[in-house]
Design a protein around this motif. Structure first.
Motif, PDB file in Angstrom:
ATOM      1  N   ILE A 188     -19.364  59.698  58.472  1.00 31.23           N
ATOM      2  CA  ILE A 188     -19.236  60.848  57.818  1.00 31.23           C
ATOM      3  C   ILE A 188     -19.273  60.584  56.266  1.00 31.23           C
ATOM      4  O   ILE A 188     -18.520  59.855  55.723  1.00 31.23           O
ATOM      5  N   ASP A 239     -11.746  65.316  64.399  1.00 28.48           N
ATOM      6  CA  ASP A 239     -11.692  64.623  65.550  1.00 28.48           C
ATOM      7  C   ASP A 239     -12.091  65.376  66.772  1.00 28.48           C
ATOM      8  O   ASP A 239     -12.711  64.607  67.694  1.00 28.48           O
ATOM      9  N   LYS A 296     -18.653  57.544  64.524  1.00 24.54           N
ATOM     10  CA  LYS A 296     -18.774  58.756  63.840  1.00 24.54           C
ATOM     11  C   LYS A 296     -18.876  58.206  62.463  1.00 24.54           C
ATOM     12  O   LYS A 296     -18.126  57.560  61.730  1.00 24.54           O
ATOM     13  N   TRP A 345     -15.245  66.661  66.378  1.00 27.47           N
ATOM     14  CA  TRP A 345     -16.530  66.668  66.248  1.00 27.47           C
ATOM     15  C   TRP A 345     -17.154  65.769  67.257  1.00 27.47           C
ATOM     16  O   TRP A 345     -16.440  64.598  67.555  1.00 27.47           O
ATOM     17  N   ASP A 389     -14.103  52.988  64.691  1.00 23.93           N
ATOM     18  CA  ASP A 389     -14.255  54.370  65.510  1.00 23.93           C
ATOM     19  C   ASP A 389     -15.117  55.404  64.324  1.00 23.93           C
ATOM     20  O   ASP A 389     -15.926  56.302  64.829  1.00 23.93           O
ATOM     21  N   VAL A 390     -14.480  55.203  63.153  1.00 27.50           N
ATOM     22  CA  VAL A 390     -15.104  56.332  62.132  1.00 27.50           C
ATOM     23  C   VAL A 390     -15.388  55.442  61.197  1.00 27.50           C
ATOM     24  O   VAL A 390     -14.443  54.558  60.441  1.00 27.50           O
ATOM     25  N   GLY A 428     -25.779  58.538  64.538  1.00 24.61           N
ATOM     26  CA  GLY A 428     -24.580  58.464  64.877  1.00 24.61           C
ATOM     27  C   GLY A 428     -23.830  56.992  65.182  1.00 24.61           C
ATOM     28  O   GLY A 428     -22.767  56.837  65.239  1.00 24.61           O
ATOM     29  N   GLN A 485     -24.205  60.827  59.772  1.00 21.39           N
ATOM     30  CA  GLN A 485     -24.330  61.720  61.097  1.00 21.39           C
ATOM     31  C   GLN A 485     -23.502  63.108  60.581  1.00 21.39           C
ATOM     32  O   GLN A 485     -24.340  64.117  60.831  1.00 21.39           O
ATOM     33  N   ASP A 486     -22.447  63.078  59.623  1.00 21.12           N
ATOM     34  CA  ASP A 486     -21.745  64.383  59.485  1.00 21.12           C
ATOM     35  C   ASP A 486     -21.715  64.340  57.952  1.00 21.12           C
ATOM     36  O   ASP A 486     -21.391  63.112  57.134  1.00 21.12           O
ATOM     37  N   HIS A 543      -7.535  56.323  65.341  1.00 19.98           N
ATOM     38  CA  HIS A 543      -8.567  56.243  65.105  1.00 19.98           C
ATOM     39  C   HIS A 543      -8.774  54.917  64.218  1.00 19.98           C
ATOM     40  O   HIS A 543      -7.943  54.674  63.250  1.00 19.98           O
ATOM     41  N   VAL A 551     -19.370  62.797  68.778  1.00 15.90           N
ATOM     42  CA  VAL A 551     -19.960  61.643  68.484  1.00 15.90           C
ATOM     43  C   VAL A 551     -21.556  61.459  69.315  1.00 15.90           C
ATOM     44  O   VAL A 551     -21.439  61.489  70.352  1.00 15.90           O
ATOM     45  N   SER A 552     -22.461  61.369  68.330  1.00 13.28           N
ATOM     46  CA  SER A 552     -23.854  61.541  69.071  1.00 13.28           C
ATOM     47  C   SER A 552     -24.004  60.463  70.054  1.00 13.28           C
ATOM     48  O   SER A 552     -23.901  59.125  69.557  1.00 13.28           O
TER      49      SER A 552
END
Length: 271
Positions: free
Chosen positions: A10, A248, A8, A250, A119-120, A258, A141-142, A37, A252-253
């Motif tokens: 952001i 959390d 993810k 959202w 993870d993020v 992503g 991605q976001d 995460h 994940v593409s």
């Protein structure tokens, strides 16, 4: 990059300075870390780095050392809490968009080192709508757009979204109201932005809620500690935990967008 596991990615941005982007980035990252995460927070303010200052850590190296081949990205990461590491910003003002072909490949290779241990990825952008800011935001991605109750904040947030929509066909943004005196004040800020974007842009906005004005945040900054850790029961800290719960949820593409490698390649090629 060898990894194809979705990460993810952001970007936290805002158009103007003073809206609290770095506080949002830091506390959101820490709250996600508390949820289990594995988070990397990248300070993408290439001229005025402040994530390390806010957290009271001294960075011996930065991304420039990775690009010069002096160290790998793993050597650069600073663990600031359980599950949370930071990538200190490069000192100076070299924009990612001005990297050489060799530096492009070095950066992609560097991120491949940590792709399976992540993870993020949270990107704390600089203020404004410079080429470097746009590069980071359009690669994520976001996108979280932070606004506060100042006319220039709404104007600059709109200008950023207009640029990204017009020139890069970005159509989805998430809006977070910061330092609000009431929940209604946050909602009003969002509605102001929504009124102009609905009228002039082809974008979809999602309201993420608000972070209340809280003296505990200022006290934490003075102590060089995140409010989430310094005052975990404060109004702001509890709001950041709620924000992390939303993040959390959202998706994940599963498409290339992503994936960490897609982010880095998009960032350095300007695609």
């Amino acid at each position: 990059m060898g990894s194809t596991r979705p990460v993810k990615v952001i970007a936290v941005t805002g158009g103007k300075g003073g809206v609290g982007k770095t506080n949002v980035s830091v506390n959101m990252s820490l709250a996600l870390g508390e949820m289990g995460h594995r988070v990397v927070l990248m300070d993408a303010d290439l001229g005025l780095a402040n994530v390390d200052v806010l957290l009271g850590v001294k960075a011996k190296r930065n991304i420039t050392d990775v690009l010069s081949g002096e160290c790998g990205l793993k050597d650069l990461l600073i663990e600031v809490d359980t599950n949370v590491r930071i990538v200190p910003a490069a000192s100076g003002t070299q924009a990612m968009t001005s990297l050489s072909v060799h530096e492009h490949s070095e950066l992609i290779h560097a991120f491949s080192e940590i792709a399976d241990d992540l993870d993020v990825l949270v990107i704390d952008t600089a203020a404004g709508i410079s080429e470097a800011v746009v590069s980071f935001v359009k690669a994520a991605q976001d996108v979280v757009v932070v606004v506060c109750d100042e006319p220039t904040s709404i104007t600059d947030a709109y200008a950023l979204m207009k640029l990204l929509n017009r020139d890069y066909k970005m159509t989805r943004f998430r809006v977070l109201a910061n330092m609000v005196r009431s929940e209604q004040e946050g909602r009003n800020m969002y509605n102001k932005l929504l009124t102009v974007t609905d009228r002039f842009l082809d974008v979809t906005l999602q309201y993420l809620g608000s972070i209340p004005y809280d003296e505990a945040v200022r006290k934490g900054v003075k102590q060089q500690r995140a409010v989430l850790k310094a005052f975990p029961q404060s109004k702001a800290a509890l709001a950041y935990k709620q924000l992390a719960t939303k993040v959390d949820s959202w998706p994940v593409s599963s498409s290339p967008r992503g994936h960490l490698e897609f982010f880095v390649e998009r960032l350095v090629t300007g695609a």
